[in-house]
Structures are given as structure tokens and as C-alpha cells.
Write a protein that holds these residues in place. Sequence first.
Motif, PDB file in Angstrom:
ATOM      1  N   ILE A 279       0.947  -1.261  -0.059  1.00 61.58           N
ATOM      2  CA  ILE A 279      -0.071   0.018   0.121  1.00 61.58           C
ATOM      3  C   ILE A 279       0.829   1.260  -0.042  1.00 61.58           C
ATOM      4  CG2 ILE A 279      -1.867   1.149   1.085  1.00 61.58           C
ATOM      5  CD1 ILE A 279      -2.722  -1.402   2.547  1.00 61.58           C
ATOM      6  N   TYR A 280       0.479   2.110  -1.064  1.00 63.66           N
ATOM      7  CA  TYR A 280       1.302   3.394  -0.948  1.00 63.66           C
ATOM      8  C   TYR A 280       0.299   4.891  -0.565  1.00 63.66           C
ATOM      9  CZ  TYR A 280       4.703   0.550  -3.236  1.00 63.66           C
ATOM     10  OH  TYR A 280       5.580  -0.616  -3.441  1.00 63.66           O
ATOM     11  N   MET A 281       0.851   5.464   0.176  1.00 60.72           N
ATOM     12  CA  MET A 281       0.182   6.790   0.613  1.00 60.72           C
ATOM     13  C   MET A 281       1.072   7.952   0.990  1.00 60.72           C
ATOM     14  SD  MET A 281      -1.991   5.784   3.994  1.00 60.72           S
ATOM     15  CE  MET A 281      -2.365   4.020   3.509  1.00 60.72           C
ATOM     16  N   ASN A 282       0.626   8.983   1.084  1.00 59.09           N
ATOM     17  CA  ASN A 282       1.626  10.001   1.570  1.00 59.09           C
ATOM     18  C   ASN A 282       1.470  10.410   2.797  1.00 59.09           C
ATOM     19  OD1 ASN A 282      -0.762  11.821   2.039  1.00 59.09           O
ATOM     20  ND2 ASN A 282      -0.832  12.774   0.089  1.00 59.09           N
ATOM     21  N   MET A 284       0.647  12.528   4.998  1.00 60.11           N
ATOM     22  CA  MET A 284      -0.657  13.155   5.721  1.00 60.11           C
ATOM     23  C   MET A 284      -1.712  12.023   5.730  1.00 60.11           C
ATOM     24  SD  MET A 284      -3.410  15.764   4.107  1.00 60.11           S
ATOM     25  CE  MET A 284      -4.176  14.217   3.110  1.00 60.11           C
ATOM     26  N   LEU A 285      -1.844  11.169   4.850  1.00 54.88           N
ATOM     27  CA  LEU A 285      -3.016  10.261   4.755  1.00 54.88           C
ATOM     28  C   LEU A 285      -2.536   9.284   5.943  1.00 54.88           C
ATOM     29  CD1 LEU A 285      -4.025   9.814   1.112  1.00 54.88           C
ATOM     30  CD2 LEU A 285      -5.236  10.997   3.021  1.00 54.88           C
ATOM     31  N   LEU A 286      -1.022   8.843   5.711  1.00 57.98           N
ATOM     32  CA  LEU A 286      -0.714   7.826   6.764  1.00 57.98           C
ATOM     33  C   LEU A 286      -0.962   8.288   8.250  1.00 57.98           C
ATOM     34  CD1 LEU A 286       0.537   5.074   7.356  1.00 57.98           C
ATOM     35  CD2 LEU A 286       2.813   6.095   7.028  1.00 57.98           C
ATOM     36  N   GLU A 287      -0.794   9.385   8.446  1.00 61.19           N
ATOM     37  CA  GLU A 287      -1.079  10.012   9.744  1.00 61.19           C
ATOM     38  C   GLU A 287      -2.506   9.971   9.873  1.00 61.19           C
ATOM     39  OE1 GLU A 287      -0.166  14.137  12.375  1.00 61.19           O
ATOM     40  OE2 GLU A 287       0.541  13.940  10.307  1.00 61.19           O
ATOM     41  N   ALA A 288      -3.069  10.302   9.139  1.00 66.83           N
ATOM     42  CA  ALA A 288      -4.776  10.271   9.456  1.00 66.83           C
ATOM     43  C   ALA A 288      -5.388   8.852   9.559  1.00 66.83           C
ATOM     44  CB  ALA A 288      -5.591  10.978   8.178  1.00 66.83           C
ATOM     45  N   LEU A 289      -4.595   7.865   8.852  1.00 65.85           N
ATOM     46  CA  LEU A 289      -5.081   6.522   9.107  1.00 65.85           C
ATOM     47  C   LEU A 289      -4.540   6.006  10.462  1.00 65.85           C
ATOM     48  CD1 LEU A 289      -6.331   4.052   7.949  1.00 65.85           C
ATOM     49  CD2 LEU A 289      -4.004   3.505   6.923  1.00 65.85           C
ATOM     50  N   ASP A 290      -3.210   6.474  10.781  1.00 67.15           N
ATOM     51  CA  ASP A 290      -2.772   5.970  12.226  1.00 67.15           C
ATOM     52  C   ASP A 290      -3.634   6.515  13.340  1.00 67.15           C
ATOM     53  OD1 ASP A 290      -1.285   4.827  14.065  1.00 67.15           O
ATOM     54  OD2 ASP A 290       0.483   6.135  13.693  1.00 67.15           O
ATOM     55  N   ALA A 291      -3.848   7.644  12.982  1.00 70.23           N
ATOM     56  CA  ALA A 291      -4.973   8.434  14.188  1.00 70.23           C
ATOM     57  C   ALA A 291      -6.320   7.710  14.406  1.00 70.23           C
ATOM     58  CB  ALA A 291      -5.088   9.921  13.921  1.00 70.23           C
ATOM     59  N   GLY A 321      -1.784  -6.968   7.130  1.00 70.45           N
ATOM     60  CA  GLY A 321      -0.467  -7.924   6.923  1.00 70.45           C
ATOM     61  C   GLY A 321      -0.018  -7.098   5.850  1.00 70.45           C
ATOM     62  N   ILE A 322      -0.894  -6.467   5.157  1.00 68.65           N
ATOM     63  CA  ILE A 322      -0.094  -5.639   3.751  1.00 68.65           C
ATOM     64  C   ILE A 322       0.830  -4.273   4.276  1.00 68.65           C
ATOM     65  CG2 ILE A 322      -0.449  -4.645   1.719  1.00 68.65           C
ATOM     66  CD1 ILE A 322      -3.461  -5.668   1.873  1.00 68.65           C
ATOM     67  N   PRO A 323       2.165  -4.313   3.579  1.00 69.82           N
ATOM     68  CA  PRO A 323       2.990  -3.463   4.133  1.00 69.82           C
ATOM     69  C   PRO A 323       2.470  -2.030   3.555  1.00 69.82           C
ATOM     70  CG  PRO A 323       4.272  -5.232   3.332  1.00 69.82           C
ATOM     71  CD  PRO A 323       3.007  -5.550   3.057  1.00 69.82           C
ATOM     72  N   ILE A 324       2.759  -0.965   4.404  1.00 76.42           N
ATOM     73  CA  ILE A 324       2.632   0.292   3.880  1.00 76.42           C
ATOM     74  C   ILE A 324       3.921   1.229   3.600  1.00 76.42           C
ATOM     75  CG2 ILE A 324       1.346   2.446   4.581  1.00 76.42           C
ATOM     76  CD1 ILE A 324      -0.646   1.147   6.512  1.00 76.42           C
ATOM     77  N   ARG A 325       3.955   1.617   2.735  1.00 73.97           N
ATOM     78  CA  ARG A 325       5.150   2.616   2.230  1.00 73.97           C
ATOM     79  C   ARG A 325       4.616   4.297   2.336  1.00 73.97           C
ATOM     80  NH1 ARG A 325       9.712  -0.125   3.023  1.00 73.97           N
ATOM     81  NH2 ARG A 325      10.078  -1.925   1.701  1.00 73.97           N
ATOM     82  N   GLU A 326       5.366   4.930   2.758  1.00 79.04           N
ATOM     83  CA  GLU A 326       4.902   6.350   2.908  1.00 79.04           C
ATOM     84  C   GLU A 326       5.855   7.085   1.821  1.00 79.04           C
ATOM     85  OE1 GLU A 326       6.604  10.160   5.302  1.00 79.04           O
ATOM     86  OE2 GLU A 326       5.670   8.495   6.477  1.00 79.04           O
ATOM     87  N   THR A 327       5.113   7.665   0.722  1.00 76.76           N
ATOM     88  CA  THR A 327       5.716   8.171  -0.198  1.00 76.76           C
ATOM     89  C   THR A 327       5.217   9.823  -0.538  1.00 76.76           C
ATOM     90  OG1 THR A 327       6.356   8.399  -2.570  1.00 76.76           O
ATOM     91  CG2 THR A 327       4.482   7.161  -2.179  1.00 76.76           C
ATOM     92  N   ASP A 328       5.868  10.866  -0.417  1.00 74.12           N
ATOM     93  CA  ASP A 328       5.417  12.217  -0.641  1.00 74.12           C
ATOM     94  C   ASP A 328       5.321  12.580  -2.238  1.00 74.12           C
ATOM     95  OD1 ASP A 328       4.766  12.854   2.078  1.00 74.12           O
ATOM     96  OD2 ASP A 328       6.716  13.492   2.502  1.00 74.12           O
TER      97      ASP A 328
END
Length: 338
Positions: A279-282, A284-291, A321-328
Motif C-alpha cells: 500500500i502506498y500513501m503520502n 498526511m494520509l498515513l498520519e490520518a490512518l494511524d490516528a 498484513g500488507i506493508p504500507i509505504r509512505e511516499t510524498d
Amino acid sequence: MAILGSSYWNLIDVLKAGGDGLGDVVEALTQLTPFMKDANVVACNSGTEHRSTIRTGLPSVSWGALYQGIAQSKGNYTEVKDTTGFVEGLSSVDERLLNLKPAEAAKLRLVEGQGFLESIAQTVDSAIWYSDVKVNGKQFHGLAPRYNSLSNPNVVNAGGVQADNASIWFVTHGDMQTSVIVPDSVPAGVQREDMGRQRVLDGNGNPYYVKEEKFTQHMGLCVKDWRFNGRIANIDVSDVVAGTVALNPLLRKLYYKLQGRRAYHMEREGQVSPGRTVIYMNRMLLEALDAETSNGRSGVDNFVRLTPMEIQGEEVMTWRGIPIRETDALVTNEALVA
């Protein structure tokens, strides 16, 4: 279990095995380009182009009976051609500067070269998502132009209606799914060539000498089976900031649209590799998902929790179980996908 690079041949493995001394350069690029950490790399099968045969229709079968023949049938196929492009930069360091600290000359050139590496990384990372050969024929075709319509079954609409949108992507890397392609005569990754001592002119036409290095990366993308990838489009950024967008239901909706969505958990001996989904997201979205997944630990919201895992010494968050990669490189001002 999330697998990144432990069981699959990736870009770093290709270059380290080649013994060409570029390991440090490629390591630097993969730190800057998250997609490259997961990429499945294949050589083009037609020069700078890669041709893939894709099944578009299954052969027909029928019930049989004694003393009756078998109806003839065949599958339908189409050929897809993907092209490559290349990014390059030329680093020039004044020879007099290098002579001031001869023991540090190599380090000084590397420091200057790091700027070119970062620039290449940002250019390539952006192209992976947004490059469109119909707009710029020098580039390769990225993912967004392939998943640019809500009529695509693997594009989920997050409901945004303005022009401040972002996307989340599921990408499955593998020979039969999505691969980074490189020309068959060019090694994978960044090529770093020492051009040596060169005579150049300043702005007034006066000559001086520099040490030059050329950095080049050739690559393209091949999506052999579009069903293994997906995009959550039209995520309204202002609504995410306001906390009025729930990302987990959107992730779940796309998850159940993906072909072979459980493939990243298993690979049996003797079977074709099912690929690995990331999974790839920037940020901001990763922070929102984490929160979103950190609230209500009592579990009353029934959200799937993000789970940190250590993979090759790096902490990687995972969802189901799917890795998340952060990419701006995934921007927050995408045009509306209709």
C-alpha cells in the motif's frame, strides 16, 4: 506475514549481484524512492520496449456426451507495449576546489552527486505515479493514467468534489502483475559514470577545468494484469484534515476488489509467484490512518489496526498484513477522477 525483499529478487539484489560497485548509489536511491524497495525488475524483451500478451477472453467449454464431438474454441489475447524513458544529470565540481582537500576529493564529489541522486529519485518517483506518455513522449506511462476513471472496477471513489484530492494505492509487484522494466542492454538502477577532467567555460566564455560525473536512470512500468492493483481516488484533503473522512472503510472496499488479495501471504513451492502487494500513501494520509486506528482501543469501532513490523531492520506499518509505504510523491492536489 509481510515480505519485503526477503524472498523476492529486487533492484538492490540485481545491482549487488552484478558487482559493479554501485551498491551505495542504489541504496541511496531506494531510501528516497519507496516504490523501488518493492519493485520487481525485468529486462525489456524488445529493446527499449516491453511487449506483454494479455488474455482478454477465455475459451469456451461445454458438457460432453458419448458419440458427440467436442466444440472447438480458443482464448482471446491482445498485445500491450510499454516503453521506457531515462533521466540524467551531470555533476561538475571545480578542479581547484578538489585540489584544496585532495584526501577528501572523492567525498566532495559524492556530496555534490547526492543532490543529483535526490533529484533523480524525486523525478522518477513522481513519474511512477503521474507520468503520461500522451502528454510527454520522453517519459514512461505511470499508474495514474492507467487508473484514471471511476468506470475502472479497481478505482474506488472517496467522494471528493474539489481539486485538493489525494490517492491511496494498492500495487502488486511480480512478473505476472506489475514490474519496473529496463532496456535489455542497460543495467538496472542508477548508472554513475566518471567523466573525468573536462574543460568548460564560465559565463564570460573563459575556460576552467572540472571533474564531471554523469548520473542516468533508465526505467519504465509494465502492468501485466491490472486487476492486482487499485486506487482510492478523490480523497478530499481538507476533509481529511478536518477528520470527516474515514479511510479504513475505503481501504476495505478496495481490498475486496483486488485479484488475489491474499496472495502476499503465501507462496508454495512449484507455483508461480503470486506477487507481493504493498500500500502506498503520502505522509498526511498515513498520519490520518494511524490516528483513525489508534482511537477507541476498546475496539468499539471495529477498525483493523495498523501493526508495526520490523522488516530488514526497518519498521514498516501494515494493514491486514500488507506493508504500507509512505511516499510524498503522491500529491495532495490531484485533479478530480471522474
